[in-house]
Design a protein around this motif. Structure first.
Motif, short mmCIF file in Angstrom:
data_model
loop_
_atom_site.label_atom_id
_atom_site.label_comp_id
_atom_site.label_asym_id
_atom_site.label_seq_id
_atom_site.Cartn_x
_atom_site.Cartn_y
_atom_site.Cartn_z
N GLU A 82 0.82 -1.21 0.00
CA GLU A 82 0.00 0.00 0.00
C GLU A 82 0.86 1.26 0.00
OE1 GLU A 82 -3.78 1.87 2.50
OE2 GLU A 82 -2.42 0.43 3.46
N THR A 83 1.98 1.22 0.71
CA THR A 83 2.84 2.41 0.80
C THR A 83 3.35 2.83 -0.57
OG1 THR A 83 3.54 1.77 3.03
CG2 THR A 83 4.94 3.32 1.85
N SER A 84 3.75 1.84 -1.39
CA SER A 84 4.27 2.15 -2.73
C SER A 84 3.16 2.71 -3.63
CB SER A 84 4.87 0.90 -3.37
OG SER A 84 5.93 0.40 -2.60
N ALA A 85 1.97 2.11 -3.53
CA ALA A 85 0.85 2.58 -4.35
C ALA A 85 0.48 4.01 -3.97
CB ALA A 85 -0.35 1.66 -4.16
N LEU A 86 0.47 4.28 -2.66
CA LEU A 86 0.12 5.63 -2.20
C LEU A 86 1.18 6.64 -2.61
CD1 LEU A 86 -2.19 6.86 -0.55
CD2 LEU A 86 -0.73 6.69 1.47
N ALA A 87 2.46 6.23 -2.60
CA ALA A 87 3.53 7.12 -3.02
C ALA A 87 3.38 7.49 -4.49
CB ALA A 87 4.88 6.47 -2.77
N SER A 88 2.99 6.51 -5.32
CA SER A 88 2.76 6.78 -6.73
C SER A 88 1.62 7.76 -6.93
CB SER A 88 2.46 5.47 -7.46
OG SER A 88 2.07 5.70 -8.79
N LEU A 89 0.56 7.56 -6.17
CA LEU A 89 -0.59 8.46 -6.27
C LEU A 89 -0.22 9.87 -5.80
CD1 LEU A 89 -3.59 8.34 -7.08
CD2 LEU A 89 -4.12 7.84 -4.68
N ALA A 90 0.57 9.95 -4.74
CA ALA A 90 1.01 11.25 -4.24
C ALA A 90 1.91 11.96 -5.24
CB ALA A 90 1.73 11.07 -2.91
N GLN A 91 2.72 11.19 -5.96
CA GLN A 91 3.59 11.77 -6.98
C GLN A 91 2.74 12.43 -8.07
OE1 GLN A 91 6.08 8.91 -8.95
NE2 GLN A 91 7.55 10.44 -9.64
N HIS A 92 1.67 11.76 -8.47
CA HIS A 92 0.76 12.35 -9.46
C HIS A 92 0.11 13.62 -8.90
CE1 HIS A 92 -2.42 12.67 -12.49
NE2 HIS A 92 -3.28 12.78 -11.47
N ALA A 93 -0.29 13.56 -7.64
CA ALA A 93 -0.94 14.73 -7.04
C ALA A 93 0.00 15.92 -7.00
CB ALA A 93 -1.42 14.37 -5.63
N ARG A 94 1.25 15.69 -6.60
CA ARG A 94 2.21 16.80 -6.50
C ARG A 94 2.53 17.40 -7.86
NH1 ARG A 94 4.73 12.95 -2.72
NH2 ARG A 94 4.25 13.65 -0.59
N SER A 95 2.61 16.54 -8.90
CA SER A 95 2.93 17.06 -10.23
C SER A 95 1.77 17.84 -10.85
CB SER A 95 3.33 15.89 -11.16
OG SER A 95 2.25 15.00 -11.34
N ASN A 96 0.59 17.71 -10.27
CA ASN A 96 -0.58 18.43 -10.78
C ASN A 96 -1.19 19.33 -9.70
OD1 ASN A 96 -1.31 17.10 -13.63
ND2 ASN A 96 -0.66 15.46 -12.24
N TRP A 97 -0.34 19.76 -8.77
CA TRP A 97 -0.83 20.52 -7.61
C TRP A 97 -1.51 21.82 -8.01
CZ3 TRP A 97 -1.61 18.41 -3.17
CH2 TRP A 97 -1.89 19.19 -2.04
N ASP A 98 -1.09 22.40 -9.14
CA ASP A 98 -1.71 23.66 -9.56
C ASP A 98 -3.19 23.50 -9.86
OD1 ASP A 98 -1.22 22.04 -11.73
OD2 ASP A 98 -0.55 23.66 -13.05
N ASN A 99 -3.68 22.24 -10.02
CA ASN A 99 -5.11 22.03 -10.25
C ASN A 99 -5.94 22.36 -9.02
OD1 ASN A 99 -4.51 21.12 -12.81
ND2 ASN A 99 -4.66 18.94 -12.29
N VAL A 100 -5.33 22.24 -7.84
CA VAL A 100 -6.09 22.47 -6.61
C VAL A 100 -5.55 23.64 -5.80
CG1 VAL A 100 -6.80 20.06 -6.44
CG2 VAL A 100 -4.66 20.78 -5.35
#
Length: 266
Positions: A82-100
């Motif tokens: 789960e930790t690796s999957a969440l890290a991948s999801l967080a990476q996507h979130a950070r790279s698109n942070w300007d959306n929020v």
């Protein structure tokens, strides 16, 4: 002793036959041969003996499934934890942070915590718009044949396995300066279990080079099934065989039928 399961078609059929034979014995005081033959003929006609045995499904491990969806893509990836999957999801979130960025309670920069970054980026599930994700653990299935191996290989039977297991040998380290590693040897197979400072983990390794010939198949491979706790993490070449038991209803039935004097027409 085998207890037929009434919830399975096979179990229900065995129970039905048993009840029919009991009714016959209650009515006649015996098992008349001709009547038993008729009952068995009708009963056996319900089975299909032309199909190959269905493969048994084993759980060969588990995996974390991450599905991420937005207006442009619907992506599914698999992760070991789960930790690796969440890290991948967080990476996507950070790279698109300007959306929020600039939203209510959203900081200018994404937080260092993966969980916090994901929660802030996606928000409550019932308030999510174009973007969403699903993260869950699921089993990895493996179909294992219950029929003998095509090359005629037969794994040692229960008695042979018990003898090999009772003769298992533990090879300890002889002091901290010993260059070897602790291992247990069974059937020539060495299983090492030790603390690995370089990997910062409890490490388990299997050496099959010295395995006894009885467990080696014609192609040189060895059936291997590895479990950690209750989870199967690796399985290759393993084949489940029917459970062994003392003679049950069907064997007693066969023996009794064989003793009948068919030529008398009883």
């Amino acid at each position: 002793m085998i207890a037929p399961d009434p919830l399975t078609p096979e179990g229900a059929a065995v129970i039905d036959l048993h009840e029919q034979l009991e009714d016959l014995e209650e009515r006649t005081g015996e098992w008349p041969g001709a009547d038993v033959v008729d009952l068995l003929g009708t009963w056996l006609a319900e089975f299909d003996f032309t199909r190959a045995p269905a493969a048994a499904r084993w759980v060969a491990g588990n995996v974390w499934v991450l599905r991420r969806q937005d207006r442009h893509e619907d992506e599914v990836t698999l992760w070991a934890d789960e930790t690796s999957a969440l890290a991948s999801l967080a990476q996507h979130a950070r790279s698109n942070w300007d959306n929020v960025e600039g939203g209510d309670g959203i900081p200018a920069s994404p937080p260092a915590s993966d969980r916090r970054a994901v929660d802030l980026y996606y928000g409550p599930r019932d308030e999510r718009g174009d973007e969403d994700y699903w993260l869950y653990v699921d089993d990895i299935g493996r179909l294992a044949s219950t029929v003998p191996a095509p090359d005629g290989f037969l794994f040692p039977d229960g008695a042979s396995c018990a003898r090999a297991n009772s003769a298992a040998v533990f090879h300890p380290m002889i002091g901290p300066d010993d260059e070897g590693l602790p291992a247990i040897e069974t059937g020539g197979v060495l299983v090492f279990a030790y603390l690995d400072a370089d990997m910062q983990a409890v490490r388990v390794s299997v050496d099959l080079d010295t395995a006894d010939e009885q467990v080696v198949r014609a192609d040189g491979t060895i059936p291997l099934h590895v479990e950690v706790g209750s989870a199967t993490v690796f399985s290759a070449g393993a084949r489940r065989v029917p459970a062994q038991s003392r003679p049950g209803l069907m064997r007693r039935l066969i023996r009794r039928v064989r003793r009948m004097c068919w030529w008398r027409g009883d």
